[in-house]
Scaffold this motif. Structure first.
Motif, PDB file in Angstrom:
ATOM      1  N   LEU A 275       1.144   3.089   7.521  1.00 34.20           N
ATOM      2  CA  LEU A 275       1.109   3.405   6.091  1.00 34.20           C
ATOM      3  C   LEU A 275       0.840   4.890   5.905  1.00 34.20           C
ATOM      4  O   LEU A 275       0.375   5.575   6.821  1.00 34.20           O
ATOM      5  CB  LEU A 275       0.062   2.553   5.362  1.00 34.20           C
ATOM      6  N   ASP A 276       1.138   5.365   4.712  1.00 30.51           N
ATOM      7  CA  ASP A 276       0.939   6.774   4.370  1.00 30.51           C
ATOM      8  C   ASP A 276      -0.265   6.890   3.446  1.00 30.51           C
ATOM      9  O   ASP A 276      -0.233   6.401   2.314  1.00 30.51           O
ATOM     10  CB  ASP A 276       2.195   7.318   3.691  1.00 30.51           C
ATOM     11  N   ALA A 277      -1.334   7.527   3.943  1.00 29.27           N
ATOM     12  CA  ALA A 277      -2.562   7.682   3.156  1.00 29.27           C
ATOM     13  C   ALA A 277      -2.589   8.975   2.358  1.00 29.27           C
ATOM     14  O   ALA A 277      -3.608   9.307   1.761  1.00 29.27           O
ATOM     15  CB  ALA A 277      -3.777   7.627   4.084  1.00 29.27           C
TER      16      ALA A 277
ATOM     17  N   GLU B 177      -7.439  17.430  -1.938  1.00 25.31           N
ATOM     18  CA  GLU B 177      -6.558  16.972  -3.012  1.00 25.31           C
ATOM     19  C   GLU B 177      -5.991  15.596  -2.700  1.00 25.31           C
ATOM     20  O   GLU B 177      -4.830  15.287  -2.993  1.00 25.31           O
ATOM     21  CB  GLU B 177      -5.431  17.985  -3.261  1.00 25.31           C
ATOM     22  N   ASN B 178      -6.830  14.792  -2.084  1.00 19.53           N
ATOM     23  CA  ASN B 178      -6.454  13.426  -1.696  1.00 19.53           C
ATOM     24  C   ASN B 178      -7.717  12.584  -1.851  1.00 19.53           C
ATOM     25  O   ASN B 178      -8.539  12.508  -0.944  1.00 19.53           O
ATOM     26  CB  ASN B 178      -5.929  13.427  -0.256  1.00 19.53           C
ATOM     27  N   GLY B 179      -7.861  11.976  -3.016  1.00 21.53           N
ATOM     28  CA  GLY B 179      -9.097  11.273  -3.349  1.00 21.53           C
ATOM     29  C   GLY B 179      -9.337  10.050  -2.485  1.00 21.53           C
ATOM     30  O   GLY B 179      -8.474   9.601  -1.717  1.00 21.53           O
ATOM     31  N   LEU B 180     -10.529   9.488  -2.616  1.00 26.09           N
ATOM     32  CA  LEU B 180     -10.918   8.311  -1.844  1.00 26.09           C
ATOM     33  C   LEU B 180      -9.963   7.150  -2.104  1.00 26.09           C
ATOM     34  O   LEU B 180      -9.647   6.836  -3.254  1.00 26.09           O
ATOM     35  CB  LEU B 180     -12.343   7.898  -2.214  1.00 26.09           C
ATOM     36  N   LYS B 181      -9.529   6.514  -1.009  1.00 25.04           N
ATOM     37  CA  LYS B 181      -8.730   5.298  -1.098  1.00 25.04           C
ATOM     38  C   LYS B 181      -9.288   4.277  -0.124  1.00 25.04           C
ATOM     39  O   LYS B 181      -9.680   4.628   0.995  1.00 25.04           O
ATOM     40  CB  LYS B 181      -7.255   5.560  -0.764  1.00 25.04           C
ATOM     41  N   VAL B 182      -9.344   3.025  -0.531  1.00 24.90           N
ATOM     42  CA  VAL B 182      -9.754   1.919   0.330  1.00 24.90           C
ATOM     43  C   VAL B 182      -8.537   1.043   0.560  1.00 24.90           C
ATOM     44  O   VAL B 182      -7.862   0.629  -0.388  1.00 24.90           O
ATOM     45  CB  VAL B 182     -10.909   1.113  -0.299  1.00 24.90           C
ATOM     46  N   TRP B 183      -8.258   0.764   1.851  1.00 30.33           N
ATOM     47  CA  TRP B 183      -7.067   0.025   2.235  1.00 30.33           C
ATOM     48  C   TRP B 183      -7.445  -1.306   2.890  1.00 30.33           C
ATOM     49  O   TRP B 183      -8.401  -1.372   3.644  1.00 30.33           O
ATOM     50  CB  TRP B 183      -6.229   0.819   3.239  1.00 30.33           C
ATOM     51  N   ASP B 184      -6.679  -2.335   2.587  1.00 30.84           N
ATOM     52  CA  ASP B 184      -6.749  -3.604   3.302  1.00 30.84           C
ATOM     53  C   ASP B 184      -5.546  -3.643   4.236  1.00 30.84           C
ATOM     54  O   ASP B 184      -4.398  -3.716   3.785  1.00 30.84           O
ATOM     55  CB  ASP B 184      -6.709  -4.782   2.321  1.00 30.84           C
ATOM     56  N   LEU B 185      -5.796  -3.561   5.541  1.00 29.56           N
ATOM     57  CA  LEU B 185      -4.705  -3.434   6.499  1.00 29.56           C
ATOM     58  C   LEU B 185      -3.895  -4.709   6.647  1.00 29.56           C
ATOM     59  O   LEU B 185      -2.828  -4.698   7.279  1.00 29.56           O
ATOM     60  CB  LEU B 185      -5.259  -2.994   7.858  1.00 29.56           C
ATOM     61  N   GLU B 186      -4.350  -5.818   6.082  1.00 30.89           N
ATOM     62  CA  GLU B 186      -3.530  -7.018   6.059  1.00 30.89           C
ATOM     63  C   GLU B 186      -2.523  -6.971   4.911  1.00 30.89           C
ATOM     64  O   GLU B 186      -1.546  -7.714   4.908  1.00 30.89           O
ATOM     65  CB  GLU B 186      -4.428  -8.258   5.940  1.00 30.89           C
TER      66      GLU B 186
ATOM     67  N   GLU C 162       0.559  -2.366   1.602  1.00 30.38           N
ATOM     68  CA  GLU C 162       1.552  -1.794   0.698  1.00 30.38           C
ATOM     69  C   GLU C 162       0.948  -0.749  -0.228  1.00 30.38           C
ATOM     70  O   GLU C 162       1.554   0.278  -0.519  1.00 30.38           O
ATOM     71  CB  GLU C 162       2.217  -2.898  -0.145  1.00 30.38           C
ATOM     72  N   LYS C 163      -0.271  -1.001  -0.721  1.00 33.36           N
ATOM     73  CA  LYS C 163      -0.940  -0.041  -1.598  1.00 33.36           C
ATOM     74  C   LYS C 163      -2.449  -0.203  -1.437  1.00 33.36           C
ATOM     75  O   LYS C 163      -2.932  -1.261  -0.994  1.00 33.36           O
ATOM     76  CB  LYS C 163      -0.534  -0.263  -3.063  1.00 33.36           C
ATOM     77  N   PRO C 164      -3.223   0.837  -1.774  1.00 36.54           N
ATOM     78  CA  PRO C 164      -4.679   0.735  -1.611  1.00 36.54           C
ATOM     79  C   PRO C 164      -5.283  -0.282  -2.574  1.00 36.54           C
ATOM     80  O   PRO C 164      -4.810  -0.446  -3.706  1.00 36.54           O
ATOM     81  CB  PRO C 164      -5.173   2.158  -1.915  1.00 36.54           C
ATOM     82  N   VAL C 165      -6.335  -0.957  -2.114  1.00 38.88           N
ATOM     83  CA  VAL C 165      -7.034  -1.901  -2.986  1.00 38.88           C
ATOM     84  C   VAL C 165      -7.945  -1.158  -3.962  1.00 38.88           C
ATOM     85  O   VAL C 165      -8.375  -1.718  -4.970  1.00 38.88           O
ATOM     86  CB  VAL C 165      -7.861  -2.912  -2.160  1.00 38.88           C
ATOM     87  N   PHE C 166      -8.242   0.108  -3.653  1.00 33.50           N
ATOM     88  CA  PHE C 166      -9.009   0.949  -4.573  1.00 33.50           C
ATOM     89  C   PHE C 166      -8.580   2.394  -4.384  1.00 33.50           C
ATOM     90  O   PHE C 166      -8.464   2.876  -3.256  1.00 33.50           O
ATOM     91  CB  PHE C 166     -10.517   0.828  -4.310  1.00 33.50           C
ATOM     92  N   ALA C 167      -8.315   3.076  -5.494  1.00 31.68           N
ATOM     93  CA  ALA C 167      -7.983   4.501  -5.475  1.00 31.68           C
ATOM     94  C   ALA C 167      -8.853   5.201  -6.507  1.00 31.68           C
ATOM     95  O   ALA C 167      -8.766   4.900  -7.700  1.00 31.68           O
ATOM     96  CB  ALA C 167      -6.502   4.720  -5.779  1.00 31.68           C
TER      97      ALA C 167
END
Length: 387
Positions: free
Chosen positions: A127-129, A152-161, A164-169
């Motif tokens: 994935l692209d963070a 210039e890339n704020g906090l993101k939380v990802w579910d690796l299962e 497709e997109k972060p669960v929190f941005a």
């Protein structure tokens, strides 16, 4: 070397590509290198444990390889390619899950995050963070969640299962009082235990707490510390505070409940590149540009150990067992370097130096000060004339 490597309670990665193990109980340091030729391509940028038993270390290098180091054997046992030097340095390295279902997660500065299964040369997921990622951290509770952030890339939380997109941005801070956009620069982050919250530190000397369980995407707590960019953070076992370090060698403990500085940790002389709190003991280890490993107590914030390791250090990793309770194990010590813990040598040096203000010229007075001085002199003249 295997007997001696099991003694090490602190592991560090250096700019020269050497993996360093330190036994604080025996006051010895051990150097481990995967090749006879050292180069900047071997520079260690990430460390993590390869298994829950802490029998293997994973070492991420600038050239995009991840090396497996056996603590039992005291030697590197495997090298696998997990990236390209063009992607930038590793911003994070982690092992998710356990046993046969474990997977290696790597993240490069370019933002490419990959999941690698065992015995596979191709990533199982990618994935692209976002660009300019400074750090990727795994969640200690949720086995498939990681957090990323950068310039210039704020906090993101990802579910690796579900990559497709972060669960929190996170959403950027509100504009300042001049209605100007405030820049973002996430340098490090950590998941707060027993909650969904994530704490971050920024290159603009801020500490933010985000709560993905609420609709709010901006920080629920904002604290500033010092005037210089924060570079690293770690959470003590209690989870109600955070230890941060900056580019000027300043470290402090901040209270996450009240947003106050509990106290500073003294003694550092260079920028902090990595720090880690012990998982069960009130201790924190730090390293950086001044080439020292330092251990501080969190209760009294006093220095416990200070070890010079000759190379600039990028990362630190603590063994799970209590540092102060290390038992001396008899065994071969070939290749070991006796290290002298430096107690007060710098203080003695400073005390012998001449004070600066005794040798420097006086400061030139300002125009206001000169005017005040002239007024005083004229008053004295008038008073003498009356007499």
């Amino acid at each position: 070397m295997g007997d001696t490597s099991r003694l090490c309670s602190v592991w560090l990665g250096s700019e020269t590509g050497i993996l360093k193990g330190v036994s604080l109980a025996r006051k010895q340091a051990f150097n481990f290198c995967n090749t006879s030729h050292l180069s900047r391509d071997q520079e260690v940028r990430a460390l993590c444990w390869g298994d829950p038993a802490e029998s293997e270390l994973l070492v991420g290098s600038v050239d995009g390889t991840v090396k497996t180091f056996s603590v039992e054997k005291g030697a590197f046992t495997e090298t696998r390619r997990c990236g390209d030097p063009a992607d930038g340095c590793f911003a994070g390295l982690a092992v998710l899950g356990g046993g046969s279902g474990s997977a290696l997660v790597t993240c490069a500065e370019c933002g490419t995050l990959r999941v690698w299964r065992e015995d596979s040369s191709e990533p199982a997921a990618e994935l692209d963070a976002g660009k300019n990622v400074c750090r990727m951290r795994p969640s200690p509770v949720h086995p498939h969640k990681v957090a990323t952030g950068g310039k210039e890339n704020g906090l993101k939380v990802w579910d690796l299962e579900r990559p497709e997109k972060p669960v929190f941005a996170a959403k950027n801070l509100r504009d300042d009082w001049l209605d100007l956009r405030r820049p973002q620069w996430v340098r490090d982050m950590a998941f707060i235990p027993d909650s969904d919250k994530v704490v971050t530190c920024t290159g603009y000397h801020q500490v933010h707490v985000f709560d993905p369980s609420t609709p709010q995407r901006r920080p629920v707590l904002e604290v500033e510390y010092g005037e210089y960019p924060l570079t690293a953070l770690s959470l003590p076992a209690a989870g109600d505070a955070v230890v941060v370090g900056n580019t000027r060698g300043q470290m402090a403990v901040l209270d996450l409940r009240r947003g106050l500085v509990r106290g500073a940790l003294k003694g550092l002389a260079g920028g902090v590149r990595a720090l880690q709190c012990h998982p069960s003991q009130p201790l924190v280890a730090s390293c950086g540009l001044d080439r020292f490993l330092r251990i501080h107590g969190l209760e009294d914030r006093a220095p416990r150990h200070k070890v010079y390791l000759k190379s600039r250090l990028n990362c630190v990793l603590l063994a799970g067992r209590a540092l102060e309770a290390e038992a001396g194990v008899a065994g071969a010590t070939g290749g070991a370097q006796d290290v002298k813990e430096e107690d007060g040598e710098e203080d003695d040096l400073w005390e012998t130096m001449e004070r600066v203000e005794e040798t420097t010229a006086k400061r030139k007075p300002t125009e206001e000060e000169e005017e005040v001085e002239l007024q005083k002199k004229s008053k004295k003249k008038r008073k003498k004339g009356k007499d």
